[in-house]
Design a protein around this motif. Structure first.
Motif, PDB file in Angstrom:
ATOM      1  N   ALA A  79      -3.479  -0.160  -4.521  1.00 33.48           N
ATOM      2  CA  ALA A  79      -2.687  -1.388  -4.583  1.00 33.48           C
ATOM      3  C   ALA A  79      -3.111  -2.228  -5.788  1.00 33.48           C
ATOM      4  N   ASP A  80      -4.408  -2.313  -6.040  1.00 33.43           N
ATOM      5  CA  ASP A  80      -4.901  -3.082  -7.185  1.00 33.43           C
ATOM      6  C   ASP A  80      -4.301  -2.558  -8.489  1.00 33.43           C
ATOM      7  N   ARG A  81      -4.383  -1.251  -8.653  1.00 34.38           N
ATOM      8  CA  ARG A  81      -3.909  -0.631  -9.903  1.00 34.38           C
ATOM      9  C   ARG A  81      -2.390  -0.776 -10.045  1.00 34.38           C
ATOM     10  N   TYR A  82      -1.652  -0.633  -8.946  1.00 33.72           N
ATOM     11  CA  TYR A  82      -0.202  -0.789  -8.986  1.00 33.72           C
ATOM     12  C   TYR A  82       0.176  -2.210  -9.422  1.00 33.72           C
ATOM     13  N   VAL A  83      -0.461  -3.211  -8.808  1.00 32.15           N
ATOM     14  CA  VAL A  83      -0.177  -4.602  -9.163  1.00 32.15           C
ATOM     15  C   VAL A  83      -0.603  -4.870 -10.604  1.00 32.15           C
ATOM     16  N   GLU A  84      -1.759  -4.369 -10.979  1.00 33.29           N
ATOM     17  CA  GLU A  84      -2.261  -4.564 -12.336  1.00 33.29           C
ATOM     18  C   GLU A  84      -1.269  -4.023 -13.377  1.00 33.29           C
ATOM     19  N   ARG A  85      -0.699  -2.870 -13.103  1.00 38.30           N
ATOM     20  CA  ARG A  85       0.255  -2.240 -14.043  1.00 38.30           C
ATOM     21  C   ARG A  85       1.628  -2.900 -14.058  1.00 38.30           C
ATOM     22  N   ASN A  86       2.068  -3.430 -12.918  1.00 35.89           N
ATOM     23  CA  ASN A  86       3.463  -3.847 -12.801  1.00 35.89           C
ATOM     24  C   ASN A  86       3.724  -5.341 -12.688  1.00 35.89           C
ATOM     25  N   GLN A  96       0.833  -1.209   0.000  1.00 34.21           N
ATOM     26  CA  GLN A  96       0.000   0.000   0.000  1.00 34.21           C
ATOM     27  C   GLN A  96       0.865   1.256   0.000  1.00 34.21           C
ATOM     28  N   ALA A  97       1.944   1.243   0.772  1.00 38.02           N
ATOM     29  CA  ALA A  97       2.838   2.408   0.807  1.00 38.02           C
ATOM     30  C   ALA A  97       3.502   2.612  -0.542  1.00 38.02           C
ATOM     31  N   ARG A  98       3.971   1.532  -1.152  1.00 39.12           N
ATOM     32  CA  ARG A  98       4.634   1.617  -2.458  1.00 39.12           C
ATOM     33  C   ARG A  98       3.676   2.154  -3.507  1.00 39.12           C
ATOM     34  N   SER A  99       2.478   1.624  -3.544  1.00 35.44           N
ATOM     35  CA  SER A  99       1.514   2.071  -4.556  1.00 35.44           C
ATOM     36  C   SER A  99       1.082   3.514  -4.304  1.00 35.44           C
ATOM     37  N   ALA A 100       0.957   3.898  -3.039  1.00 38.04           N
ATOM     38  CA  ALA A 100       0.564   5.279  -2.709  1.00 38.04           C
ATOM     39  C   ALA A 100       1.632   6.278  -3.171  1.00 38.04           C
ATOM     40  N   ARG A 101       2.909   5.891  -3.061  1.00 42.10           N
ATOM     41  CA  ARG A 101       3.973   6.789  -3.529  1.00 42.10           C
ATOM     42  C   ARG A 101       3.856   7.056  -5.024  1.00 42.10           C
ATOM     43  N   GLU A 102       3.237   6.150  -5.736  1.00 41.64           N
ATOM     44  CA  GLU A 102       3.034   6.331  -7.176  1.00 41.64           C
ATOM     45  C   GLU A 102       1.640   6.872  -7.485  1.00 41.64           C
ATOM     46  N   GLY A 103       0.864   7.148  -6.423  1.00 35.08           N
ATOM     47  CA  GLY A 103      -0.466   7.708  -6.611  1.00 35.08           C
ATOM     48  C   GLY A 103      -1.491   6.705  -7.117  1.00 35.08           C
TER      49      GLY A 103
END
Length: 83
Positions: free
Chosen positions: A36-43, A26-33
């Motif tokens: 968590a779902d969207r961060y994992v989906e993209r990466n 959650q912290a990692r994805s928040a740093r990218e705005g």
């Protein structure tokens, strides 16, 4: 272990991780705005639950290592000690 459902490409995927990894994700994805779902989906290179759990752990540990190294470098430049 804590199981959570991530929605990836419109499909719910249940991933089981230790609570600390959920917090780090959650912290990692928040740093990218991102959520968590969207961060994992993209990466994430996979949608397999077990492989996703491994990817999250590896990504979070690598992120922590990079952040610690940056902090050490900043301390070294200031003349402090990092170890």
């Amino acid at each position: 272990m804590v199981s959570r459902v991530l929605t990836l490409d419109g499909t719910p995927v249940t991933v089981s991780l230790e609570p600390i990894f959920w917090e780090l994700l959650q912290a990692r994805s928040a740093r990218e705005g991102l959520s968590a779902d969207r961060y994992v989906e993209r990466n994430a290179p996979t949608r397999n639950p077990a492989a996703l759990a491994r990817w999250v752990r590896t990504t979070c540990v690598n992120d922590l290592r990079e952040r610690v190294e940056r902090m050490r470098n900043r301390l070294d430049r200031r003349g402090g000690t990092a170890r």
